[in-house]
Scaffold this active site. Structure first.
Site, PDB file in Angstrom:
ATOM      1  N   ASP A   1      -1.933   0.181  10.260  1.00  0.00           N
ATOM      2  CA  ASP A   1      -2.880  -0.767   9.648  1.00  0.00           C
ATOM      3  C   ASP A   1      -3.664  -1.564  10.696  1.00  0.00           C
ATOM      4  O   ASP A   1      -4.615  -2.268  10.355  1.00  0.00           O
ATOM      5  CB  ASP A   1      -2.136  -1.738   8.723  1.00  0.00           C
ATOM      6  CG  ASP A   1      -1.636  -1.027   7.464  1.00  0.00           C
ATOM      7  OD1 ASP A   1      -2.149   0.059   7.136  1.00  0.00           O
ATOM      8  OD2 ASP A   1      -0.728  -1.579   6.798  1.00  0.00           O
TER       9      ASP A   1
ATOM     10  N   ARG B   1       6.563  -5.750  -3.022  1.00  0.00           N
ATOM     11  CA  ARG B   1       7.935  -5.324  -3.319  1.00  0.00           C
ATOM     12  C   ARG B   1       8.665  -6.366  -4.155  1.00  0.00           C
ATOM     13  O   ARG B   1       9.387  -6.027  -5.099  1.00  0.00           O
ATOM     14  CB  ARG B   1       8.687  -5.026  -2.001  1.00  0.00           C
ATOM     15  CG  ARG B   1       8.213  -3.702  -1.372  1.00  0.00           C
ATOM     16  CD  ARG B   1       8.519  -3.653   0.105  1.00  0.00           C
ATOM     17  NE  ARG B   1       8.263  -2.338   0.690  1.00  0.00           N
ATOM     18  CZ  ARG B   1       7.069  -1.854   1.014  1.00  0.00           C
ATOM     19  NH1 ARG B   1       5.973  -2.568   0.787  1.00  0.00           N
ATOM     20  NH2 ARG B   1       6.942  -0.658   1.556  1.00  0.00           N
TER      21      ARG B   1
ATOM     22  N   GLN C   1       5.498   3.896   1.887  1.00  0.00           N
ATOM     23  CA  GLN C   1       5.241   3.915   0.438  1.00  0.00           C
ATOM     24  C   GLN C   1       6.029   5.044  -0.218  1.00  0.00           C
ATOM     25  O   GLN C   1       6.610   4.865  -1.282  1.00  0.00           O
ATOM     26  CB  GLN C   1       3.742   4.063   0.170  1.00  0.00           C
ATOM     27  CG  GLN C   1       2.965   2.816   0.594  1.00  0.00           C
ATOM     28  CD  GLN C   1       1.476   2.968   0.454  1.00  0.00           C
ATOM     29  OE1 GLN C   1       0.969   4.048   0.158  1.00  0.00           O
ATOM     30  NE2 GLN C   1       0.756   1.880   0.682  1.00  0.00           N
TER      31      GLN C   1
HETATM   32  C1  S3P Z   1       2.484   0.127   3.233  1.00  0.00           C
HETATM   33  C2  S3P Z   1       2.682   1.283   3.953  1.00  0.00           C
HETATM   34  C3  S3P Z   1       1.622   1.922   4.750  1.00  0.00           C
HETATM   35  C4  S3P Z   1       0.491   0.937   5.037  1.00  0.00           C
HETATM   36  C5  S3P Z   1       0.055   0.190   3.811  1.00  0.00           C
HETATM   37  C6  S3P Z   1       1.213  -0.607   3.242  1.00  0.00           C
HETATM   38  C7  S3P Z   1       3.619  -0.414   2.446  1.00  0.00           C
HETATM   39  O1  S3P Z   1       1.094   3.019   4.027  1.00  0.00           O
HETATM   40  O2  S3P Z   1      -0.597   1.615   5.606  1.00  0.00           O
HETATM   41  O3  S3P Z   1      -0.997  -0.699   4.122  1.00  0.00           O
HETATM   42  O4  S3P Z   1       3.554  -1.566   1.996  1.00  0.00           O
HETATM   43  O5  S3P Z   1       4.591   0.338   2.256  1.00  0.00           O
HETATM   44  P1  S3P Z   1       1.747   4.496   4.098  1.00  0.00           P
HETATM   45  O6  S3P Z   1       3.063   4.455   3.421  1.00  0.00           O
HETATM   46  O7  S3P Z   1       0.765   5.382   3.382  1.00  0.00           O
HETATM   47  O8  S3P Z   1       1.863   4.817   5.560  1.00  0.00           O
END
Ligand code: S3P
Length: 447
Positions: free
Chosen positions: A334, A26, A165
Site C-alpha cells: 500500500d 475487521r 484479505q
Molecule cells: C488489506 C490487505 C491488502 C492491502 C489492502 C488492505 C487488508 O490487500 O493492499 O489495502 O486489510 O487485509 P491484499 O490482501 O489484496 O494484498
C-alpha cells in the site's frame, strides 16, 4: 472535485492520522460472529470502513455511535433472506472478508460493489471457499457474487498469492462455520485478523518457520541457511475458535501516515506521528526510509488491543535510491505510490519489482503512478511487474489525475509540495475512501 495544489516551503510538525482501516474493518465485520458487544474506539470516518459498518448493520448488528466510539451489538439472529444484497462500495477488504463470513453461515446473500470494485479479482477467494464447501455464483470471478454458505469442511491450504484479505476470508469462514483451518504463507502478510481473534475471543495459533544453518553441499566445512519447511508461517484456527466480544482501540493508520513521512523525507524536515500502528507486518516503510537515508526514531511503544503502537519521528536526509523486490515489495504494497513519489526526488534510479499485484488495486497503480510521474517530467518506465524511476532533477507542477484511487491522489498531492509551479488533482474528493481528513492534515503540516 478538482483541487489546486501549491508548492510549500514549510513542512513538518506533530500530527495524528485517522484509525487503521484494516483493523477497523475487521473489528466491524467480526461483530456479526460475536457473542456479545464489540466496542470500537477511534473508528475512522472513511468511506471504506463506513461500508463495512453498513454491511454488518444490514445483517442485523445494532450500531450505537458516540463520536468516533462505536458499540456493535450482535444480532439474536441474522437478518438475511435469499435476496439480501450487501453493498461493498469500493472496498475489497469488505468484499473479500465478508465473503468468508457469508460462506461459513447457513445463509444465501449477494455481495455487490461499485464499478472499480466490480473489476477486481474475487476468484482468489472463490476458489478456496468453494473447496471448503460454499457455493459461489459470479460472472468471471467478479462482483456481484451470490454466495450460499453452510457447514464447511476442515481446510488446509498454502496461499498462492500473498494476500491478507484472502487469508482473512478463510479464517473468518472457519470461524463462522466452526471448522478448523490451517493456512501456510510463503510471504507473511498483515496479521490483524489473527491478533483480533485472540483479543476478542480465542482459537488461533501462529507458528513461524525460521531458517536453520545446514552444511553447505558445495563446501561442507561451511554452513548455509535453509528453510526447514517451504513456508514462513503456519496459522491454525481451531474448530472451537470463537469471538466473545470486547474493546478494540484502533491505532493510527501507518499507510496513511506514510504520505506525511515521505513529505519529511523529500523536504529534509521532520514530522512526528503520534499513536500510529506499529504492527511488525506493516512497518517495512520505516525500514525503507531508514535505508534510503532518513532518520527514523520510534518511541512510546506499547501494545493496546493486541496491536503495537507508538510515536514515529522521521527526519529527511540525503536520499539514496533502492531496489525493492520480493517479500519487501509485498510488505510495502500500500506504500508504493508514496515510495514512487519519493523516488522521483531521489538522485539515481529506484527499481521496484515483484509488484504485479499493484495492477489489481483501486487503479492499475503501475500505470497510474507512471502517468503522473511523467507529467512531472520524471523519466519512468513501467515493467511487467514493477517500475524504474529515475529521479533527482527539478520537476514541474502538473495537472494530476487520481484515476478514482485514493492513494494516487494522496501521493501526488504530497509531490505537488515540492514541484516548481502550481499543480492540481482532478478528483481530490477520492481521499475520502481512506482519509477524508487528508487535506486538513496537509494544511497543518505546511502552515
Ligand atoms: C488489506 C490487505 C491488502 C492491502 C489492502 C488492505 C487488508 O490487500 O493492499 O489495502 O486489510 O487485509 P491484499 O490482501 O489484496 O494484498
Amino acid at each position: 472535485m478538482r483541487r489546486e495544489l501549491h508548492p510549500s516551503k514549510n513542512f513538518g510538525g506533530t500530527i495524528t492520522v485517522p484509525g487503521d482501516k484494516s483493523i477497523a474493518h475487521r473489528a466491524a465485520l467480526l461483530s456479526v460472529l460475536a457473542e456479545s458487544d464489540i466496542t470500537i474506539l477511534k473508528f475512522p470516518r472513511c468511506d471504506d470502513c463506513h461500508i463495512s459498518l453498513k454491511a454488518v448493520e444490514h445483517l442485523g448488528v445494532n450500531v450505537t455511535r458516540s463520536g468516533n466510539e462505536l458499540v456493535l451489538s450482535p444480532p439474536e439472529s441474522l437478518a438475511v433472506s435469499d435476496d439480501t444484497i450487501l453493498n461493498c462500495g469500493n472496498s475489497a477488504t469488505t468484499a473479500r472478508l465478508l465473503s468468508g463470513i457469508v460462506a461459513g453461515l447457513d445463509v444465501t446473500a449477494t455481495l455487490s460493489g461499485d464499478e472499480s470494485l466490480s473489476k477486481r479479482p474475487m476468484q482468489r477467494i472463490i476458489d478456496p471457499l468453494s473447496e471448503m464447501g460454499a457455493e459461489f455464483f459470479s460472472e468471471n470471478g467478479h462482483l456481484p457474487v451470490r454466495i450460499s454458505g453452510g457447514k464447511l469442511f476442515p481446510f488446509d491450504y498454502q496461499l498462492p498469492v500473498p494476500s491478507a484479505q484472502v487469508k482473512s476470508a478463510l479464517l473468518l469462514a472457519g470461524l463462522a462455520s466452526s471448522s478448523g483451518v490451517t493456512l501456510r504463507e510463503t510471504i507473511v502478510t498483515r496479521d490483524h485478523t489473527e491478533r483480533m481473534i485472540e483479543t476478542l475471543g480465542r482459537g488461533v495459533s501462529v507458528r513461524d518457520v525460521k531458517a536453520v544453518a545446514v552444511p553447505d553441499p558445495v563446501d561442507p566445512r561451511k554452513k548455509k541457511m535453509k528453510m526447514p519447511e517451504p513456508f514462513r508461517r503456519e496459522i491454525t484456527l481451531s474448530s472451537q475458535a470463537k469471538i466473545v466480544g470486547g474493546i478494540v482501540d484502533v491505532p493510527g493508520d501507518i499507510s496513511t501516515a506514510t504520505f506525511f513521512m515521505v513529505g519529511a523525507a523529500v523536504s529534509g524536515k521532520n514530522i512526528t506521528i503520534v499513536d500510529v500502528g506499529l504492527n511488525p507486518t506493516r512497518t517495512a516503510i520505516l525500514d525503507h526510509l531508514r535505508a534510503a537515508g532518513c532518520s527514523v526514531v520510534v518511541s512510546d511503544k506499547r501494545t493496546v488491543s493486541g496491536e503495537l503502537r507508538g510515536t514515529v519521528k522521521i527526519e529527511g536526509g540525503e536520499l539514496k535510491p533502492r531496489k525493492i523486490h520480493g517479500e519487501t515489495t509485498a510488505s510495502l504494497i500500500d506504500e508504493i505510490p508514496a515510495i514512487a513519489v519519493m523516488a522521483a526526488f531521489t538522485e539515481g534510479t529506484t527499481v521496484i519489482r515483484d509488484a504485479a499485484e499493484l495492477r489489481l488495486k483501486e487503479s492499475d497503480r503501475l500505470e497510474t503512478i507512471t502517468e503522473n510521474l511523467k507529467l512531472m517530467g520524471v523519466k519512468c518506465g513501467v515493467l511487467e511487474d514493477g517500475l524504474a524511476i529515475e529521479g533527482g532533477k527539478e520537476l514541474a507542477g502538473a495537472d494530476f489525475r487520481s484515476y478514482g484511487d485514493h492513494r494516487i491522489a494522496m501521493a501526488f498531492s504530497i509531490a505537488s509540495l515540492f514541484l516548481v509551479g502550481p499543480s492540481s488533482i482532478d478528483d481530490a474528493s477520492v481521499v475520502r475512501i481512506s482519509c477524508p481528513e487528508f487535506y486538513d492534515i496537509l494544511k497543518k503540516v505546511t502552515a
